[in-house]
Design a protein around this motif. Structure first.
Motif, PDB file in Angstrom:
ATOM      1  N   UNK A   1     -25.172  -5.466  15.877  1.00  0.00           N
ATOM      2  CA  UNK A   1     -25.034  -4.563  16.998  1.00  0.00           C
ATOM      3  C   UNK A   1     -24.002  -5.109  17.975  1.00  0.00           C
TER       4      UNK A   1
ATOM      5  N   UNK B   1     -21.294  -8.832   4.391  1.00  0.00           N
ATOM      6  CA  UNK B   1     -22.324  -9.323   5.311  1.00  0.00           C
ATOM      7  C   UNK B   1     -23.192  -8.193   5.837  1.00  0.00           C
ATOM      8  N   UNK B   2     -24.092  -8.560   6.759  1.00  0.00           N
ATOM      9  CA  UNK B   2     -25.042  -7.604   7.292  1.00  0.00           C
ATOM     10  C   UNK B   2     -24.536  -6.859   8.513  1.00  0.00           C
ATOM     11  N   UNK B   3     -25.446  -6.134   9.142  1.00  0.00           N
ATOM     12  CA  UNK B   3     -25.133  -5.294  10.288  1.00  0.00           C
ATOM     13  C   UNK B   3     -25.318  -6.067  11.589  1.00  0.00           C
TER      14      UNK B   3
ATOM     15  N   UNK C   1     -22.378   4.447   4.443  1.00  0.00           N
ATOM     16  CA  UNK C   1     -22.922   4.051   5.741  1.00  0.00           C
ATOM     17  C   UNK C   1     -24.432   3.913   5.650  1.00  0.00           C
TER      18      UNK C   1
ATOM     19  N   UNK D   1     -19.878  -4.619  10.440  1.00  0.00           N
ATOM     20  CA  UNK D   1     -20.284  -5.181   9.160  1.00  0.00           C
ATOM     21  C   UNK D   1     -19.090  -5.923   8.580  1.00  0.00           C
TER      22      UNK D   1
ATOM     23  N   UNK E   1     -30.166  -4.664  20.662  1.00  0.00           N
ATOM     24  CA  UNK E   1     -30.711  -4.341  19.353  1.00  0.00           C
ATOM     25  C   UNK E   1     -30.417  -5.455  18.360  1.00  0.00           C
ATOM     26  N   UNK E   2     -31.341  -5.637  17.436  1.00  0.00           N
ATOM     27  CA  UNK E   2     -31.152  -6.656  16.423  1.00  0.00           C
ATOM     28  C   UNK E   2     -31.447  -6.076  15.047  1.00  0.00           C
ATOM     29  N   UNK E   3     -30.681  -6.544  14.079  1.00  0.00           N
ATOM     30  CA  UNK E   3     -30.871  -6.144  12.698  1.00  0.00           C
ATOM     31  C   UNK E   3     -31.403  -7.315  11.900  1.00  0.00           C
ATOM     32  N   UNK E   4     -32.066  -6.998  10.807  1.00  0.00           N
ATOM     33  CA  UNK E   4     -32.475  -8.025   9.881  1.00  0.00           C
ATOM     34  C   UNK E   4     -31.292  -8.524   9.072  1.00  0.00           C
ATOM     35  N   UNK E   5     -31.523  -9.587   8.327  1.00  0.00           N
ATOM     36  CA  UNK E   5     -30.477 -10.213   7.521  1.00  0.00           C
ATOM     37  C   UNK E   5     -30.109  -9.392   6.300  1.00  0.00           C
ATOM     38  N   UNK E   6     -30.945  -8.418   5.967  1.00  0.00           N
ATOM     39  CA  UNK E   6     -30.653  -7.540   4.836  1.00  0.00           C
ATOM     40  C   UNK E   6     -31.264  -8.013   3.533  1.00  0.00           C
TER      41      UNK E   6
ATOM     42  N   UNK F   1     -21.753   7.392  11.621  1.00  0.00           N
ATOM     43  CA  UNK F   1     -20.435   7.765  11.153  1.00  0.00           C
ATOM     44  C   UNK F   1     -20.175   7.152   9.780  1.00  0.00           C
ATOM     45  N   UNK F   2     -19.047   7.530   9.202  1.00  0.00           N
ATOM     46  CA  UNK F   2     -18.738   7.064   7.842  1.00  0.00           C
ATOM     47  C   UNK F   2     -18.157   5.654   7.822  1.00  0.00           C
TER      48      UNK F   2
ATOM     49  N   UNK G   1     -32.109  -2.819   5.534  1.00  0.00           N
ATOM     50  CA  UNK G   1     -32.098  -3.585   6.784  1.00  0.00           C
ATOM     51  C   UNK G   1     -33.221  -3.115   7.700  1.00  0.00           C
TER      52      UNK G   1
ATOM     53  N   UNK H   1     -21.565  -0.739  15.559  1.00  0.00           N
ATOM     54  CA  UNK H   1     -22.136  -1.767  14.688  1.00  0.00           C
ATOM     55  C   UNK H   1     -21.029  -2.327  13.787  1.00  0.00           C
TER      56      UNK H   1
ATOM     57  N   UNK I   1     -25.965 -13.638  14.171  1.00  0.00           N
ATOM     58  CA  UNK I   1     -26.600 -12.901  15.260  1.00  0.00           C
ATOM     59  C   UNK I   1     -27.973 -12.354  14.840  1.00  0.00           C
ATOM     60  N   UNK I   2     -28.222 -12.263  13.496  1.00  0.00           N
ATOM     61  CA  UNK I   2     -29.471 -11.694  13.029  1.00  0.00           C
ATOM     62  C   UNK I   2     -30.638 -12.543  13.493  1.00  0.00           C
TER      63      UNK I   2
ATOM     64  N   UNK J   1     -19.038   0.794  12.344  1.00  0.00           N
ATOM     65  CA  UNK J   1     -19.763   2.058  12.343  1.00  0.00           C
ATOM     66  C   UNK J   1     -20.142   2.459  13.764  1.00  0.00           C
TER      67      UNK J   1
END
Lengths: 111, 123
Positions: free
Chosen positions: B47, B43-45, A45, B39, A100-105, B114-115, A89, B37, A1-2, B95
């Motif tokens: 939405x 892997x990454x985040x 987190x 994870x 919303x979009x996130x980067x690949x990290x 959140x945690x 990120x 979100x 999805x990134x 999250x």
């Protein structure tokens, strides 16, 4: 999805400067949406590090800085410390996805 | 102090249902969007979706539309993420986070998190 691309890893010695790029497209960064950065320390987190391309929340050291020039976005860490080892990120908004979009990290390693 | 406190880790079997929670405190819960979100392990985040507690206006990522349900009970300042039939691929860390709003304007980033709630789905 990134849909935002970051380098998988960057590394540097203590005290050095490293930069992390974040590349998007015409529906997100190229459309003028701001980029924000998060730091995720191991087992914790994500934490907001930079918002609105260049702004630091209260409590974030000025060793962390963000920049945006056209469609080029990056995060810089100066005076690298062992405690900076984390995943970073980028994040923006995408008008095509209407969300919303996130980067690949990017994993930062302190040598 | 702004806090988002999530419910504890869950271990479930495929096909079971699950509802996890995120309780906000220290701010006006009804006037700030809450995002979920995912994870996945290592892997990454990603939405998943977002809800406005004031009127329950909800938006989903196309990747998660129809797969999960986001809801809120503003009387107890709590947002929820639920599954009706879990799959092994739902295993991950989830999250909640607050979208920053100030002076009636909401900005497109998340200032408090959140945690996390670890969900493990395994037979």
């Amino acid at each position: 999805q990134s849909v935002l691309t970051q380098p998988p890893s960057v590394s540097g010695a203590p005290g050095q400067r490293v930069t992390i790029s974040c590349t998007g497209s015409s529906s997100n960064i190229g459309a003028g949406y701001d980029v924000h950065w998060y730091q995720q320390l191991p087992g914790t987190a994500p934490k907001l590090l930079i918002y609105g391309n260049t702004n630091r929340p209260s409590g974030v050291p000025d060793r962390f800085s963000g920049s945006k020039s056209g469609t080029s976005v990056s995060l810089a860490i100066t005076g690298l410390q062992a405690g900076d080892e984390a995943d970073y990120y980028c994040q923006s908004y995408d008008s095509s996805l209407t969300g919303y979009v996130f980067g690949t990290g990017t994993k930062v390693t302190v040598l | 102090e702004v806090q988002l406190v999530q419910s504890g880790a869950e271990v479930k079997k495929p096909g079971e249902s699950l509802k996890i929670s995120c309780k906000g405190s220290g701010y006006s819960f009804t006037s700030q969007w809450i995002v979920w979100v995912r994870q996945m392990p290592g892997k990454g985040l990603e939405w998943m979706g977002i809800i406005y507690p004031g009127d329950s206006d909800t938006r989903y990522s196309p990747s998660f539309e129809g797969q999960v349900t986001i809801s809120v009970d503003k009387s107890i300042s709590t947002a929820y993420l639920q599954w009706s039939s879990l799959k092994a691929s739902d295993t991950g860390l989830y999250y909640c986070a607050r979208q920053y709003c100030s002076g009636g304007t909401c900005y497109l980033f998340f200032d408090y998190w959140g945690q996390g709630t670890l969900v493990t789905v395994s037979s």
